[in-house]
Design an enzyme around this catalytic site. Structure first.
Site, short mmCIF file in Angstrom:
data_model
loop_
_atom_site.label_atom_id
_atom_site.label_comp_id
_atom_site.label_asym_id
_atom_site.label_seq_id
_atom_site.Cartn_x
_atom_site.Cartn_y
_atom_site.Cartn_z
N GLU A 40 0.83 -1.21 0.00
CA GLU A 40 0.00 0.00 0.00
C GLU A 40 0.86 1.26 0.00
O GLU A 40 0.53 2.25 -0.64
CB GLU A 40 -0.96 0.01 1.19
N TYR A 57 -5.40 6.83 4.63
CA TYR A 57 -5.69 5.81 3.62
C TYR A 57 -5.01 4.48 3.96
O TYR A 57 -5.64 3.42 3.96
CB TYR A 57 -5.26 6.28 2.21
N ASP A 85 -9.07 4.90 -2.45
CA ASP A 85 -7.92 5.29 -3.28
C ASP A 85 -8.46 5.92 -4.56
O ASP A 85 -9.67 6.15 -4.69
CB ASP A 85 -7.00 4.09 -3.53
#
Ligand code: SF4
Length: 357
Positions: free
Chosen positions: A43, A125, A143
């Site tokens: 990520e 996030y 995202d």
């Protein structure tokens, strides 16, 4: 969540069970979650970077540092060099700080979004994505792909970035309690493979029956803000070669490309200030062409200056190092300086030993 939202989530998860992308940091749909270290690493790498570009870096990092403890114990210069080319180098520095914090907890990532946010450099996030994908927690994961899908599903007319609040609220509404990690990855996959930026394939979409944007022209969502021109900055980099080597420096600990190995330069910056004199003021310099490079908030024209002075030069050892030209690829130069080095070397080939005494 009302009945229709539940049905939409079920449609999407059915589609994901059949169509999930096989990615090295994932578990197949419905199977136990993947290693949190691999989820977190992927990520961080995927922020502002495509899946195709991340693949080789992910393989390199997990091959070399297979656990978060191994990454925490790694030499920082080696981590920065391994990151070279992925860009946004603050991510690599945060990666090291976060790995050390997790190693200090016995190598265990915290499991909730709130506790993950306490780790250094771990933003909203990434915390949501790790909580959902690695720990199955219900979290709102938005995202760029999810942003596009949700803006289209609900035909959100407000331009970005203001629309992000409404997109988040709508994503929260449609996120199910069960299989939250699969749901997040399903939304990402839908955006990447079906609800694409251009020419979305609405006929194949499991959510087409519920999509408000489809009827009014899906491609106009999310609505973009008017484009602001990027400022143009200028700088100079200095190529000093001798004896089959080039002089490289380690950039300072703050500012653009901090901590990376690089050619000496004049201190160019995002603000356009900081120009200083060449490192060898009395030496002869020749223009070696210009490298153009786009950063997020500005474009840079970096003029390459080639040292062609007659004297053998020496620098204080702590300022940098002579790096063998035949091992330049291992120096971990960020893309900007790799481009400048390629430009210098192309000229060296044209003019023989002109640059190397
Ligand atoms: S129907 Fe089309 S626009 Fe709507 S979510 Fe699906 S692919 Fe995107």
């Amino acid at each position: 969540m009302d009945a229709s939202t539940q049905t939409n989530a079920a449609h999407l998860l059915d589609w994901y069970d059949r169509s999930a992308r096989a990615l090295p940091w994932r578990s197949p749909p419905g199977s136990p979650p993947p290693d949190p270290y691999r989820v977190w690493l992927s990520e961080v790498m995927l922020q502002q970077t495509t899946v195709a570009a991340v693949g080789p870096y992910f393989a390199k990092f997990t091959g070399r540092w297979p656990t978060v403890e191994a990454l925490a114990a790694a030499d920082e210069g080696e981590v920065m060099a391994a990151w070279a080319g992925l860009g946004y180098y603050a991510r690599a520095r945060n990666l090291i700080a976060c790995a050390k914090a997790v190693a200090a907890r016995g190598g265990q990532f915290p499991q909730t979004e709130a506790d993950l946010r306490e780790l250094p450099g771990l933003g909203a996030y990434t915390a949501a994505a790790v909580a959902a994908i690695a720990f199955g927690q219900r979290a709102v994961v938005v995202d760029a792909n999810v942003e596009r899908v949700v803006a289209r599903l609900f035909a959100i007319d407000e331009p970005l970035p203001g629309a992000r609040k409404a997109i988040r609220v709508r994503t929260e509404e449609i996120t199910p309690d069960r299989r939250a990690g699969d749901f997040a990855q399903a939304m990402m996959d839908l955006g990447a493979t079906v609800c694409t930026v251009r020419s979305p394939r609405c006929l194949l979409c499991p959510l087409s029956h519920a999509c408000a944007g489809r009827a009014t022209g899906a491609e106009r969502f999310p609505v973009k803000p008017p484009k602001a021109a990027k400022p143009q900055r200028r700088g100079r980099a200095f190529w000093i070669g001798q004896g089959g080597a080039v002089w490289l420096v380690r950039r300072g600990g703050t500012g653009m490309l901090a901590g990376m190995r690089a050619l000496p330069d004049d201190g160019w910056s995002a603000r356009g200030d900081g120009a200083s004199e060449p490192p060898l003021p009395d030496a002869a310099w020749e223009g070696g062409g210009t490298v153009r490079h786009g950063f997020t908030h500005f474009d840079l024209d970096l003029q390459l200056m080639l040292y062609s002075g007659g004297d053998w030069v020496s620098f204080p050892a702590e300022a940098g190092e002579w790096w063998p030209l035949d091992q330049l690829e291992q120096a971990g130069l960020p893309t900007l300086f790799a481009k400048a080095a390629a430009l210098a070397l192309a000229q060296k080939e044209q003019v023989g030993e002109y640059l190397v005494r």
